[in-house]
Design a protein around this motif. Structure first.
Motif, PDB file in Angstrom:
ATOM      1  N   ALA A   1       3.267 -17.873   1.650  1.00 16.99           N
ATOM      2  CA  ALA A   1       3.064 -17.947   0.195  1.00 16.99           C
ATOM      3  C   ALA A   1       2.228 -16.783  -0.316  1.00 16.99           C
ATOM      4  O   ALA A   1       1.144 -16.528   0.207  1.00 16.99           O
ATOM      5  CB  ALA A   1       2.349 -19.252  -0.123  1.00 16.99           C
ATOM      6  N   HIS A   2       2.711 -16.094  -1.319  1.00 15.39           N
ATOM      7  CA  HIS A   2       1.960 -14.982  -1.915  1.00 15.39           C
ATOM      8  C   HIS A   2       1.792 -15.186  -3.418  1.00 15.39           C
ATOM      9  O   HIS A   2       2.775 -15.260  -4.148  1.00 15.39           O
ATOM     10  CB  HIS A   2       2.681 -13.656  -1.655  1.00 15.39           C
ATOM     11  N   ILE A   3       0.551 -15.257  -3.845  1.00 18.78           N
ATOM     12  CA  ILE A   3       0.241 -15.411  -5.275  1.00 18.78           C
ATOM     13  C   ILE A   3      -0.616 -14.226  -5.689  1.00 18.78           C
ATOM     14  O   ILE A   3      -1.677 -13.981  -5.086  1.00 18.78           O
ATOM     15  CB  ILE A   3      -0.516 -16.737  -5.539  1.00 18.78           C
TER      16      ILE A   3
ATOM     17  N   TYR B   1      -6.820  -7.961   3.319  1.00 19.94           N
ATOM     18  CA  TYR B   1      -6.838  -7.567   1.911  1.00 19.94           C
ATOM     19  C   TYR B   1      -5.900  -8.464   1.140  1.00 19.94           C
ATOM     20  O   TYR B   1      -4.756  -8.693   1.574  1.00 19.94           O
ATOM     21  CB  TYR B   1      -6.290  -6.144   1.737  1.00 19.94           C
TER      22      TYR B   1
ATOM     23  N   ARG C   1      -3.757  -2.806   4.973  1.00 17.49           N
ATOM     24  CA  ARG C   1      -4.449  -3.854   5.749  1.00 17.49           C
ATOM     25  C   ARG C   1      -4.432  -3.587   7.247  1.00 17.49           C
ATOM     26  O   ARG C   1      -5.357  -3.956   7.962  1.00 17.49           O
ATOM     27  CB  ARG C   1      -3.821  -5.213   5.450  1.00 17.49           C
TER      28      ARG C   1
ATOM     29  N   ASP D   1      11.182   3.653  13.103  1.00 20.54           N
ATOM     30  CA  ASP D   1       9.817   3.526  13.609  1.00 20.54           C
ATOM     31  C   ASP D   1       9.191   4.909  13.728  1.00 20.54           C
ATOM     32  O   ASP D   1       9.679   5.754  14.483  1.00 20.54           O
ATOM     33  CB  ASP D   1       9.822   2.809  14.967  1.00 20.54           C
ATOM     34  N   PHE D   2       8.125   5.109  12.987  1.00 15.06           N
ATOM     35  CA  PHE D   2       7.456   6.409  12.995  1.00 15.06           C
ATOM     36  C   PHE D   2       6.978   6.779  14.399  1.00 15.06           C
ATOM     37  O   PHE D   2       7.110   7.932  14.831  1.00 15.06           O
ATOM     38  CB  PHE D   2       6.263   6.352  12.032  1.00 15.06           C
TER      39      PHE D   2
ATOM     40  N   GLU E   1      10.142   3.008   7.223  1.00 18.03           N
ATOM     41  CA  GLU E   1       9.744   1.620   7.449  1.00 18.03           C
ATOM     42  C   GLU E   1      10.446   1.112   8.708  1.00 18.03           C
ATOM     43  O   GLU E   1      11.663   1.210   8.821  1.00 18.03           O
ATOM     44  CB  GLU E   1      10.136   0.785   6.224  1.00 18.03           C
TER      45      GLU E   1
ATOM     46  N   TYR F   1       0.838  -1.203   0.000  1.00 13.92           N
ATOM     47  CA  TYR F   1       0.000   0.000   0.000  1.00 13.92           C
ATOM     48  C   TYR F   1       0.875   1.257   0.000  1.00 13.92           C
ATOM     49  O   TYR F   1       0.697   2.147  -0.825  1.00 13.92           O
ATOM     50  CB  TYR F   1      -0.944   0.002   1.210  1.00 13.92           C
TER      51      TYR F   1
ATOM     52  N   MET G   1      -3.489  -8.784  -2.248  1.00 16.88           N
ATOM     53  CA  MET G   1      -2.588  -7.762  -2.793  1.00 16.88           C
ATOM     54  C   MET G   1      -3.261  -6.875  -3.835  1.00 16.88           C
ATOM     55  O   MET G   1      -3.049  -5.655  -3.850  1.00 16.88           O
ATOM     56  CB  MET G   1      -1.353  -8.440  -3.407  1.00 16.88           C
TER      57      MET G   1
ATOM     58  N   ASN H   1       4.707  -7.475   4.333  1.00 16.75           N
ATOM     59  CA  ASN H   1       4.501  -8.923   4.326  1.00 16.75           C
ATOM     60  C   ASN H   1       4.676  -9.581   2.962  1.00 16.75           C
ATOM     61  O   ASN H   1       4.633 -10.805   2.866  1.00 16.75           O
ATOM     62  CB  ASN H   1       3.094  -9.245   4.861  1.00 16.75           C
TER      63      ASN H   1
END
Ligand SMILES: Cc1cc2nc3c(=O)[nH]c(=O)nc-3n(C[C@H](O)[C@H](O)[C@H](O)COP(=O)(O)OP(=O)(O)OC[C@H]3O[C@@H](n4cnc5c(N)ncnc54)[C@H](O)[C@@H]3O)c2cc1C
Length: 365
Positions: free
Chosen positions: A55-57, A346, A339, A211-212, A31, A12, A348, A39
């Motif tokens: 696993a990301h598809i 959500y 997310r 870290d913000f 970040e 995002y 991707m 992720n």
């Protein structure tokens, strides 16, 4: 002074950063992790692209989203065909004619429908828990073999104690089609998702391990607007309460073999097996590597400070999230998305679509 400070370099944040930069704004990204990508981060080890957070598809049916991501990485076609090992046998997922044949030996949709219809739990009221919900949709055999153990492990609770909304819909396909997704496009970026994120963030000021929340006043003073993609309860120091998540833990095994599982994703339905899935990364992106890396995915209880994976969208948590949203809406020049801030699971493509929509909305404000 930057026009936008983006908190989080996940998909995002990275899409917002690219679109705002392309529109002529000066953007800075911070970040907290030591790497970009959130992720979807992948890391190359021994010539194998490892999906570090599971696993990301990528899958979608939206032409604009597909064309957009393909500008930053070339996608290799990949069709997700997971299988489940339960009771020592192998079953095809999602539940389809292959599964029904493996379960009952049936070869026609009518035979399969008849069995499920006979087994289905018929209630004269709405299902009161996850077990009733599943039994009323798919019947006892599928529930016992392929849902109960997996769900119990995933949530660390008996399905009778879980609310029915968790299984909102269980896809039943009466065709010989074991493609997990129904979308027009499906693939994995060549070289992994980190390459995609790097492409999105190309030429943009990005600082990792920042870290913000611990440097907030200093960081926000140097930007006209802030886009925050972290968790809202954390932003407010959890003062109204903690938004619940399910956690995950990964353990990685190395093998001197070019093929250990025979598939990218295998689910484990038995309660006695402590992990829910095993992933053999080399099946996502072809490689010449002589070794194979296989990850075991264990469900874990989550506590603030751990990486949050799956939001627990119960009515209580939803109500709490709404309260935090109302509070952050009072902050001038603050925007939220992704997310964590939206407290939504959500995929991707949804994150990419939401970021595109958000940046467009800025143009009309
Ligand atoms: C196990 C698993 C498997 C998945 N598989 C798929 C799949 O196959 N297909 C699919 O489409 N989707 C999949 N997803 C969903 C996908 O991971 C998400 O859609 C995507 O990662 C969301 O991106 P994001 O930018 O919203 O969030 P994130 O990736 O979480 O990015 C948010 C970033 O903000 C950073 N951050 C937070 N707070 C701060 C702070 N205070 N300061 C600085 N930085 C901060 C975080 O470190 C993080 O890097 C899966 C999700 C999980 C959990």
């Amino acid at each position: 002074m930057h026009d936008y400070l983006i908190v989080g370099s996940g998909l995002y944040g990275a899409v917002c950063a690219r679109l705002l930069t392309d529109a002529g704004h000066l953007v800075r990204v911070v970040e907290r992790r030591s790497h970009i990508g959130g992720n979807v981060y992948t890391e190359e080890q021994e010539g194998i692209v490892v999906h570090s957070y599971g696993a990301h598809i990528f899958h979608c049916s939206n032409q604009e989203i597909w064309d957009f991501v393909n500008r930053f990485a070339s996608f290799r076609p990949f069709v997700n065909r997971p299988v489940s090992i339960s009771g020592g046998k192998l079953y095809s997922l999602p539940f389809n004619m292959f599964t029904f044949n493996q379960l009952w030996g049936v070869t026609s949709p009518d035979e399969a429908r008849a069995i499920i219809e006979k087994e289905r739990l018929v209630l004269d009221r709405e299902p009161g828990n996850l077990e009733e919900q599943a039994l009323s949709m798919v019947g006892k055999t599928i529930y016992d073999l392929l849902i109960r153990g997996y769900t119990k492990k995933q949530w660390q609770k008996d399905p009778k104690e879980l609310p029915p909304w968790i299984i909102r819909r269980l896809p039943l396909r009466f065709t010989y089609d074991n493609n997990y997704f129904n979308d027009t496009y499906q693939g994995i970026p060549d070289g992994g998702y980190t390459k995609l994120i790097r492409g999105l963030l190309d030429g943009i000021q990005v600082e990792t391990s920042v870290d913000f929340l611990t440097n907030r006043s200093e960081l926000q003073a140097k930007a006209r607007r802030v886009i925050y993609t972290g968790a809202l309860d954390e932003f407010f120091g959890y003062d109204l309460g903690v938004l619940e998540y399910r956690g995950l833990r990964f353990e990685h095994d190395w093998f001197q073999s070019e093929n250990v599982l025979g598939n990218a994703v295998i689910n484990y339905g038995d309660e006695e097996v402590p992990y829910t899935r095993r992933i053999e990364h080399r099946h996502f992106s072809p490689t010449q590597s002589p070794v194979s890396i296989v990850s075991r995915e264990y469900p874990a209880n989550w506590r603030p400070g751990d990486i949050p994976f799956y939001p627990v969208n119960s009515p209580e948590n939803e109500g709490l999230h709404r309260k935090y949203c109302e509070r952050i809406a009072e902050y001038e020049n603050y925007y939220i998305g992704g997310r964590l801030a939206d407290y939504r699971y959500y995929d991707m493509h949804q994150v990419v679509g939401a970021a595109m929509k958000f940046v467009r909305s800025l143009a009309v404000r």
